[in-house]
Design an enzyme around this catalytic site. Structure first.
Site, PDB file in Angstrom:
ATOM      1  N   ASN A   1       0.912  -1.283   0.046  1.00 54.60           N
ATOM      2  CA  ASN A   1       0.164   0.199   0.214  1.00 54.60           C
ATOM      3  C   ASN A   1       1.067   1.069   0.010  1.00 54.60           C
ATOM      4  O   ASN A   1       1.442   1.491   1.030  1.00 54.60           O
ATOM      5  CB  ASN A   1      -0.946   0.082   1.213  1.00 54.60           C
TER       6      ASN A   1
ATOM      7  N   LYS B   1       0.064   4.133  -0.198  1.00 53.03           N
ATOM      8  CA  LYS B   1      -0.732   5.381   0.284  1.00 53.03           C
ATOM      9  C   LYS B   1      -0.480   6.566  -0.813  1.00 53.03           C
ATOM     10  O   LYS B   1      -0.413   6.214  -1.971  1.00 53.03           O
ATOM     11  CB  LYS B   1      -0.042   5.672   1.545  1.00 53.03           C
TER      12      LYS B   1
ATOM     13  N   HIS C   1      -9.455   1.427   5.266  1.00 53.55           N
ATOM     14  CA  HIS C   1      -8.110   1.421   6.010  1.00 53.55           C
ATOM     15  C   HIS C   1      -8.391   2.573   7.073  1.00 53.55           C
ATOM     16  O   HIS C   1      -9.021   3.652   6.994  1.00 53.55           O
ATOM     17  CB  HIS C   1      -7.186   2.190   4.862  1.00 53.55           C
TER      18      HIS C   1
ATOM     19  N   GLU D   1      -4.787  -4.715  11.400  1.00 56.11           N
ATOM     20  CA  GLU D   1      -3.766  -3.409  11.356  1.00 56.11           C
ATOM     21  C   GLU D   1      -3.945  -2.651  12.709  1.00 56.11           C
ATOM     22  O   GLU D   1      -4.839  -1.597  12.489  1.00 56.11           O
ATOM     23  CB  GLU D   1      -3.700  -2.370  10.294  1.00 56.11           C
TER      24      GLU D   1
ATOM     25  N   GLY E   1       3.119   2.758  11.048  1.00 53.24           N
ATOM     26  CA  GLY E   1       4.177   3.800  10.687  1.00 53.24           C
ATOM     27  C   GLY E   1       4.996   4.324  11.922  1.00 53.24           C
ATOM     28  O   GLY E   1       5.493   5.376  12.107  1.00 53.24           O
TER      29      GLY E   1
ATOM     30  N   SER F   1       3.841  -1.558  10.327  1.00 56.63           N
ATOM     31  CA  SER F   1       5.634  -1.683  10.593  1.00 56.63           C
ATOM     32  C   SER F   1       6.153  -3.017  10.161  1.00 56.63           C
ATOM     33  O   SER F   1       7.079  -3.366  10.645  1.00 56.63           O
ATOM     34  CB  SER F   1       5.653  -1.225  12.113  1.00 56.63           C
TER      35      SER F   1
ATOM     36  N   GLY G   1       3.184  -0.959   4.207  1.00 54.71           N
ATOM     37  CA  GLY G   1       2.958   0.439   3.956  1.00 54.71           C
ATOM     38  C   GLY G   1       4.572   0.951   3.515  1.00 54.71           C
ATOM     39  O   GLY G   1       5.117   0.685   2.559  1.00 54.71           O
TER      40      GLY G   1
HETATM   41  P1  13P Z   1       3.256   0.708   7.685  1.00 59.08           P
HETATM   42  O1  13P Z   1       3.643  -0.314   7.108  1.00 59.08           O
HETATM   43  O2  13P Z   1       4.095   1.973   7.048  1.00 59.08           O
HETATM   44  O3  13P Z   1       3.273   0.951   9.191  1.00 59.08           O
HETATM   45  O4  13P Z   1       1.847   1.158   7.221  1.00 59.08           O
HETATM   46  C1  13P Z   1       0.908  -0.060   7.397  1.00 59.08           C
HETATM   47  C2  13P Z   1      -0.456   0.324   6.516  1.00 59.08           C
HETATM   48  O5  13P Z   1      -0.995   1.196   6.843  1.00 59.08           O
HETATM   49  C3  13P Z   1      -0.713  -0.505   5.444  1.00 59.08           C
HETATM   50  O6  13P Z   1      -2.021  -0.357   4.841  1.00 59.08           O
END
Ligand code: 13P
Length: 248
Positions: A9, A11, A95, A166, A172, A211, A232
């Site tokens: 993802n 984003k 999400h 999640e 993050g 993460s 992410g």
């Molecule tokens: P991170 O891997 O940056 O923590 O993000 C996870 C996420 O929100 C995937 O959809």
């Protein structure tokens, strides 16, 4: 249930030529390093035409969002019908960033699930508790509550449904839950599906997100009942994402 999902993802990151270069590199990596895992790339919507033009054969494409109507007066949104020629087959729904930043509620998430599945899309439903909910000890309740949107699934659906657990506090932050905390949530999800959605049990897959990196992916994938990861930040660099695929 041997399928494993490794889903990126992006984003609101990566644009233009960089996205295309990444897609070419990912295709090449997967040709040279065949994997049993199903790899899915969910870039920003604007990148989809250029990535799709690479004609990927080794990975699938997904959207991060859509509005559940074919067309209409919905300023600033896009529909799944607009993606018809781009070979997009997955859609992320619910999400936490959309729940928080755009006030997406359970009703709109349920409508999106129904619409996307009726269109033949595989969905990636994101659920998870906030830090406060975790501290209050209501994680399992919160998960169960968020799973109720799945009652909007069309009865005859057989398309794969991914449920990405999640936890908001892991997104993050570089912090991930203990393996046994993830395992408990996976068990709650499984119990809910067995009790309420038994007819879909063969097409529902549970993923973890938050993460995920090359360093922790193997221990996450080793958890009983985990069928993949939603990545992410660590999907933004090709070598980091392929490192994760390599360990899957
Ligand atoms: P991170 O891997 O940056 O923590 O993000 C996870 C996420 O929100 C995937 O959809």
């Amino acid at each position: 249930m041997s399928t494993r999902y490794i889903i990126a993802n992006w984003k609101m990151n990566i644009k233009g030529d960089e996205a295309r270069e990444y897609a070419i590199g990912l295709e090449q990596y997967l040709v040279n390093n065949p994997t049993q895992s199903t790899v899915v790339l969910c870039p920003p919507i604007l990148c989809l035409p250029s990535i799709s033009s690479v004609k990927p054969t080794q990975f699938s494409l997904g959207v991060q969002n859509f509005y559940p109507m074919d067309s209409g007066s919905v300023t600033g949104e896009h529909s799944l019908a607009m993606l018809d020629s781009l070979n997009v087959s997955y859609a992320i729904i619910g999400h936490s960033e959309r729940r928080i930043l755009f006030n997406e509620d359970e009703d709109s998430i349920a409508r999106k699930i129904k619409y996307a599945v009726e269109k033949g899309y595989s969905i990636i439903l994101c659920i998870g508790e906030s830090r406060e909910e975790r501290e209050l000890g209501i994680t399992q309740q919160r998960i169960e509550q968020q799973l109720q949107v799945l009652s909007s699934l069309p009865k005859e659906s057989t398309t794969p449904i991914c449920i990405a657990y999640e936890p908001l506090w892991a997104i993050g932050t570089g912090i991930i839950p203990q393996v046994d905390e993830i395992a408990t949530c996976v068990q709650s999800i499984k119990k809910y599906i067995d009790e309420n959605l038994d007819q879909y049990s063969k097409s529902i897959y549970t993923l973890y997100g938050g993460s995920v990196t090359q360093d922790n992916v193997a221990s996450i994938l080793a958890i009983d009942g985990i069928h993949g990861v939603l990545v992410g930040s660590a999907s933004l660099q090709l070598d980091s994402f392929t490192g994760i695929i390599g360990k899957s």
